[in-house]
Structures are given as structure tokens and as C-alpha cells.
Design an enzyme around this catalytic site. Structure first.
Site, short mmCIF file in Angstrom:
data_model
loop_
_atom_site.label_atom_id
_atom_site.label_comp_id
_atom_site.label_asym_id
_atom_site.label_seq_id
_atom_site.Cartn_x
_atom_site.Cartn_y
_atom_site.Cartn_z
CG HIS A 495 69.66 67.50 44.75
ND1 HIS A 495 68.40 67.79 45.23
CD2 HIS A 495 70.08 66.41 45.47
CE1 HIS A 495 68.08 66.94 46.19
NE2 HIS A 495 69.09 66.08 46.35
CD GLU A 496 73.01 64.09 44.56
OE1 GLU A 496 73.51 63.97 45.70
OE2 GLU A 496 71.88 63.65 44.27
CG HIS A 499 73.08 66.10 49.56
ND1 HIS A 499 72.26 66.29 50.66
CD2 HIS A 499 72.30 65.46 48.64
CE1 HIS A 499 71.06 65.80 50.41
NE2 HIS A 499 71.05 65.30 49.19
CG HIS A 502 74.35 69.89 54.89
ND1 HIS A 502 73.13 69.28 54.92
CD2 HIS A 502 74.52 70.40 56.14
CE1 HIS A 502 72.57 69.41 56.12
NE2 HIS A 502 73.41 70.09 56.88
#
Length: 648
Positions: A495-496, A499, A502
Site C-alpha cells: 500500500h505505502e 503512494h 505515485h
């Protein structure tokens, strides 16, 4: 979780943002010219060994945190903030004197960048640095820069310089879409800060914003403070589950996965014990948010906060949540009965379901149903293996390789921090990720992504590389044992890293819309999409190898600050991520064509494009509220599951 520190404005967008292409043919060549460093080494090994420490270096140069020379000592924050504020004054003078045009937006963005370069870094240091002096200096810098930002957002002369540009239709039509979007976002920041008010009310708006900033910082810090209780008040046999200091037991979390009912109960009651000061802070924060929203012309704070998001309004959010609740109500009742049945089976003498029980017993049910026993799976999920798995996935999907790099003296705040260079196969070095993955005393328990420096195209034609920090709370490796992850820990890591990618992959011209500085209900899409990859057996099978053989709870809820009126974002982002997964990656999670499309349509624009337009570009349709709800509900159906156990 995406950490959204300060409120919006010139200093930063309130929500996360993604980088897009700069549109300059020469830029690609300049990026490709960044050769691969010989000091980089394989990523997996960097995380599976315990750092041995540096040799004593009495004369080596100390570079400062993140390579910023001033930050070799806490006092450097004052120097950095004073330099940033002086530069901001010069840029304000410059933009107010220049003729309206594209240069106006570039100067505004440079102004935003000069403030963010200090404030974003300080936002991280104030909560994560192990030394109190650094934390205090960083907090002072946050307050100083935050106050300056709020004053700039009500600076009439500065506002008029942008207004002249946007009022000239011919000039506006001549702007490229990204520049126009950024100009409109800066104007939006002025408007929600009360630029249209008279002088007295503008000052009131500044005072309220500064007060909100201060209360937000106080509340955030309070969500992480542990609670303590005298030892004799707890049964002695559970002391070993907590930190014992003198005559007290320290409780710093909920211990929700503990198999001991009494440990979970004690942790729940002690950690969430009502704190009068924290409650007053939260009530004052909510009151001031309401006062500000009404002062600048909104009926509620949520109406102000949701402008520009996928949802656009609180009414849309409520329709989404109500429809979802209606669809899931029967399932919820069934799940509750299932959890209660499991507790009765395992603990018939104490079978009443309590608030501290659902996380543990739902985990037991999953383990039984899918044969997921962490002690059996963990040896296959060493941190190094998982990092190599991410490396493989990013390479096949996006042409990205992660390399570990030795940080310079003073560059990191803790010995266990790893530095990763992110390198594209044709574009070269894209940026840096600092991985603060391991537990330490006083470190917040929240897993977070922090933007330290946003990417942007500078006036001299060079590209300012983005820098981010990922913060997790994993056990340290030992001399003989690497850090072993549970499936849940692995999902958080993916998940991290979503980011982080991104933040790395785009190339926006403007810092104001870089990385995760985009609407909150879009910013969580890339990170949640990575969870689908983490739960797909085809992805996991590429790297899972045995390391040896080949709730009063709102007072602890830190999201009330960064995600005020926006916590629905996780659900809406999950709905979008679900649709993207099924449309583009479910058949082949390593599909390079789909990966390039994902970057082009969703990752490349940051906040430089309306979020729904990015979703439309990826899905080739404009999803409705019903589509969002259906996507979430379908994820719960057995025929959709592609978890670790579906390997036949």
C-alpha cells in the site's frame, strides 16, 4: 496512509497530488543522461541484513537531513525557514510586477515550492525524529511557514496578479491544460481562504487557519502518546505483553491481534481511556473548522473540504455510504454472528462479544477458512523477499528498478533507515525513497507516506527530483533472522509503496500538483490498487521464498486531521482501484501495456487534472455511485477472491 500535514494553500495542496509529464522533448534526454550509479546495490539484501553501523568518522562532512546542509543540527531549521521566507518575499514582489501570462503560474509554483521544501520536511521530522531538539525545531518551522502561507492566501495584491491572468480569456485560452489547471487551483486556495472578504474578516480567516493548524498539530501528537497504569492494577501474567517502566505498565497500542482476551481488553481500556485534554482539543478543532467554513461562505466544513474531489459534495458522499450500507447490512449481520460463533467456540466460558474482539476473531476465521497461519507464512515473507517482489512487479509493469544507496553521514535520522534510488529503464533516475521501516521507541505507530520534496521542472530546465519517506513499524532483523512479515504487514508495505510510486512516476511541470498532492479520494487509488497485487497468488509466487531455504477511540483517530470530512476516501478509492484491477490487471498482473496505460492515464497527472477525468481515461467510462457500490460489494463475493490460497 497518505500523511497530509498542513492545510491547503500556497504551501501545499490539502490533498495528495500526482506528477504529470512536463511536455518538453528535451526533458527526457536530460533525465536519461542521469547514469546508473556504481554505488547502488540490490534492494533485497539491503533489507534482510542488520546494519553494522559506520566506521568512526571524525573528519567526514556531515551533510544534514536529506542532504540539506542547514539541517546538520536542529538550529538549522531556523536558518532554513528564514531563507524560505526571504525567498518568498522576493517571489511575491516579482509575481506582482510581471505581466500576466504563463510566467505568473511558474512564479506562483516556485513560491509554493520554496515554502514546501521546508514545511514538508519539517512535517515529517516533527513526528518521526528520535531527538527532541530536532522535533521541537521542526514544529516551530511548521508553525512559522504555516502562518506565512495563510497570510499569503489572503494577500490581495498577490491575488490580483493571478486574477489578471484568469480574467483575460485570450490569455487563459493560450495556456496548456496543466498550467491552466494549476492557475485555477491557486485561485481556489485564495477563495477558500476568504480573499473576497473585507480586511477585518480576512484577518479573522488567517487567525482561524493558524489556530486550526496549531490544534491539528496538538491533536495529532496526542493520538500517538502512550498511556500508563500502575503495575499492581493489572494481573502480573500479562505484564510481559507491554513495556514495564518502574512501577508502571506502558500501553502504546491496542494489541488487537493478541490471542489473549485479557491483553486485548486491557490494551483497549487503557490506550483508549478518555483524555480530557485531547477531547477539548478535538472539540475546539471542529468548532474552528465550522467557524472558518461559514466565514468564507460555506454551509459546513465538509462542503469546503470536498470541493474538487471525486465526490464533490457531502451529499454525494452520504448517498454513496447509504447505498453501500444498505447493500452490506445483511452481510454485516452474518459476519457478526460468525465472529460471535468463533468466540463461543474458542472461549465458551467468556463468549460475549466485546469491542476489542472483532479484529482478532475475524483474523482467526480467515486463518481457518483459507489456511492462513502467520507463523507458517511469515518465513516466506522476509522483508527483503517482499522488496524484491515489489522490484520485480515494478520492473515488469512499469520499467522501474529500485536500487539501495548508502546515505551520507547525517543524511538519515536513524541507523535503520534505507535509501532507495528509483530508476526507469529509459528515463533514468526518477527520485528517492527513504524507508523508515523499523520500530523504535517514541515512533508513531501509523504507517505513512510523506512527501519531502515535490518534483517540478525548474527554470533552468533541470528537473527537481521528488523525495519521499515511507514509515512502517516492522520488527528489526537480527544477526540470524531477517524481518518476517505477516500477510497484513506485506499488504501495508505494498500500500505505502503504491503512494511512493505515485510520487515517483509522474513528471508534472508544477510542484503544486506533484506526487500525491491531488484530491484525497483519488490519492488512495494507487496505494489500494497495490493491495490487489499483494493479494494475487501470481504476484506473490514470484518472490515468496523461505528465508533459510530459498474504539472512545476518536481521541486516538489521527485521520480526523488530515482526512477531515474525507475519510470516505478509502472506500471510494477502493471502489476505483477495484474497477481498475478487474478491467486492466486481473487477467495478467504483469501486463506492461496496462501498466503504461495506468501511468499515462492516472499516475502522470497528479492534481494537474480533474480526478474523475483520470478515472474516465483509465476505465473508458464515467462510473456512477451505483458502480462504486457494486465494485466494493463484488470484492466480497467468493468468485472474485484471488488471495494467496487461490494458487490452483
Amino acid at each position: 496512509m497518505l500523511y497530509a500535514g498542513r492545510l491547503g494553500g500556497l504551501g501545499t495542496r490539502a490533498a495528495p497530488v500526482w506528477p504529470g509529464r512536463a511536455g518538453s522533448r528535451g526533458l527526457g534526454a536530460r533525465i536519461r543522461a542521469r547514469g546508473v550509479s556504481t554505488s547502488w546495490f540490490p534492494v533485497g539484501a539491503a533489507f534482510n541484513v542488520k546494519p553494522q553501523g559506520r566506521r568512526l568518522d571524525l573528519f567526514g562532512e556531515r551533510r544534514g537531513l536529506f542532504g540539506v546542509p542547514e539541517l546538520s543540527a536542529p538550529e538549522g531549521f531556523r536558518v532554513a525557514q528564514e531563507n524560505a521566507l526571504r525567498k518568498a518575499d522576493l517571489l511575491v514582489e516579482r509575481v506582482c510586477s510581471v505581466a500576466p501570462g504563463p510566467q505568473t503560474v511558474l512564479i506562483f509554483d516556485e513560491l509554493s515550492d520554496s515554502l514546501c521544501r521546508v514545511a514538508d520536511l519539517a512535517d515529517f521530522v516533527k513526528i518521526a525524529h528520535p531527538e527532541p531538539a530536532f522535533r521541537e525545531a521542526a514544529e516551530e518551522a511548521c508553525t512559522s511557514i504555516g502562518t506565512a502561507v495563510e497570510k499569503l492566501n489572503t494577500n490581495v495584491e498577490l491575488y490580483r496578479s493571478l486574477q489578471k491572468l484568469l480574467a483575460d480569456k485570450k490569455l487563459v485560452d493560450s495556456l496548456d491544460p496543466e498550467t491552466r489547471r494549476v492557475a485555477e487551483l491557486f485561485m481556489f486556495d485564495f477563495e477558500i481562504s476568504g480573499i473576497h472578504l473585507d480586511k477585518e474578516k480576512r484577518k479573522r480567516a488567517v487567525d482561524l487557519n493558524v489556530k486550526i493548524l496549531d490544534l491539528s498539530n496538538t491533536f495529532l501528537m496526542g493520538t500517538n502518546f502512550p498511556n500508563k497504569i500502575e503495575k499492581h492494577l493489572l494481573p502480573e501474567h500479562i505484564h510481559q505483553n507491554f513495556v514495564v517502566a518502574g512501577n508502571h505498565v506502558i500501553v502504546d497500542g491496542l494489541h488487537a491481534e493478541s490471542p489473549d482476551d485479557l491483553v486485548r481488553e486491557a490494551a483497549y481500556k487503557i490506550f483508549l481511556y478518555p483524555n480530557a485534554g485531547q477531547l477539548r482539543c478535538l472539540e475546539e478543532l471542529l468548532s474552528n473548522r465550522d467557524l472558518l467554513a461559514k466565514l468564507v461562505g460555506y454551509s459546513t466544513y465538509s462542503h469546503r473540504a470536498l470541493q474538487g474531489t471525486i465526490a464533490q459534495s457531502p451529499e454525494t458522499v452520504m448517498r454513496f455510504l447509504e447505498k453501500l450500507s444498505e447493500k452490506l447490512s445483511d452481510r454485516t449481520i452474518r459476519d457478526f454472528e460468525m465472529i460471535r460463533g468463533m468466540k463461543m467456540k474458542l472461549n465458551p466460558q467468556n463468549s460475549e462479544l466485546m469491542p476489542w474482539d472483532p479484529p482478532y476473531y475475524s483474523g482467526v476465521i480467515r486463518a481457518e477458512r483459507y489456511n492462513i497461519e502467520p507463523s507458517l507464512y511469515c518465513p516466506f515473507f522476509s522483508l527483503g523477499a517482499c522488496m524484491e517482489g515489489l522490484n520485480t512487479l515494478f520492473g515488469r509493469l512499469l520499467g522501474i528498478t529500485l536500487y539501495a544507496e548508502q546515505p551520507a553521514k547525517g543524511e538519515v535520522w536513524c541507523e535503520g533507515v534505507r535509501k532507495l534510488a528509483v530508476v526507469h529503464e529509459s528515463e533514468g533516475l526518477l527520485g528517492y525513497i527513504y524507508c523508515d521501516f523499523f520500530q523504535r521507541a517514541g515512533k508513531p505507530h501509523q504507517d505513512c507516506h510523506f512527501t519531502i520534496r515535490g518534483g517540478r521542472l525548474k527554470e533552468d530546465g533541470d528537473y527537481q527530483l521528488p523525495v519521499v519517506v515511507l514509515m512502517l513499524n516492522l520488527p528489526h532483523p537480527s544477526r540470524n533472522l531477517p524481518t518476517l512479515l505477516t500477510p497484513g504487514m506485506m499488504e501495508n508495505l505494498f500500500h505505502e509503496m503504491g503512494h511512493a510510486m505515485h510520487s515517483m512516476l509522474g513528471r508534472t511541470r508544477y510542484q503544486h500538483v506533484t506526487g500525491t498532492r491531488c484530491p484525497t479520494d483519488f490519492a488512495e487509488v494507487p496505494s489500494i490498487l497495490m493491495e490487489y497485487f499483494a493479494n494475487d497468488h501470481r504476484v506473490v509466487s514470484q518472490f515468496a521464498r523461505h528465508y533459510q531455504t530459498g474504539q472512545a477511540w476518536q481521541l486516538r483517530f489521527s485521520h480526523l486531521v488530515g482526512y477531515g470530512a474525507k475519510y470516505y476516501s478509502y472506500l471510494m478509492s477502493r471502489a476505483v482501484a477495484s474497477m481498475v484491477w478487474k478491467e486492466c490487471f486481473r487477467r495478467d498482473p504483469f501486463n506492461r501495456t496496462a501498466g503504461e496505460r495506468y501511468r499515462r492515464e492516472m499516475l502522470a497527472h497528479g492534481g494537474g487534472k480533474e480526478p474523475m477525468l483520470m478515472v474516465q481515461g483509465m476505465l473508458q467510462k464515467c462510473p456512477s455511485i451505483d458502480d462504486f457500490v457494486s465494485a466494493l460489494v463484488s470484492d466480497l463475493d467468493p468468485d472474485f477472491e484471488t488471495f494467496l490460497m487461490d494458487s490452483e
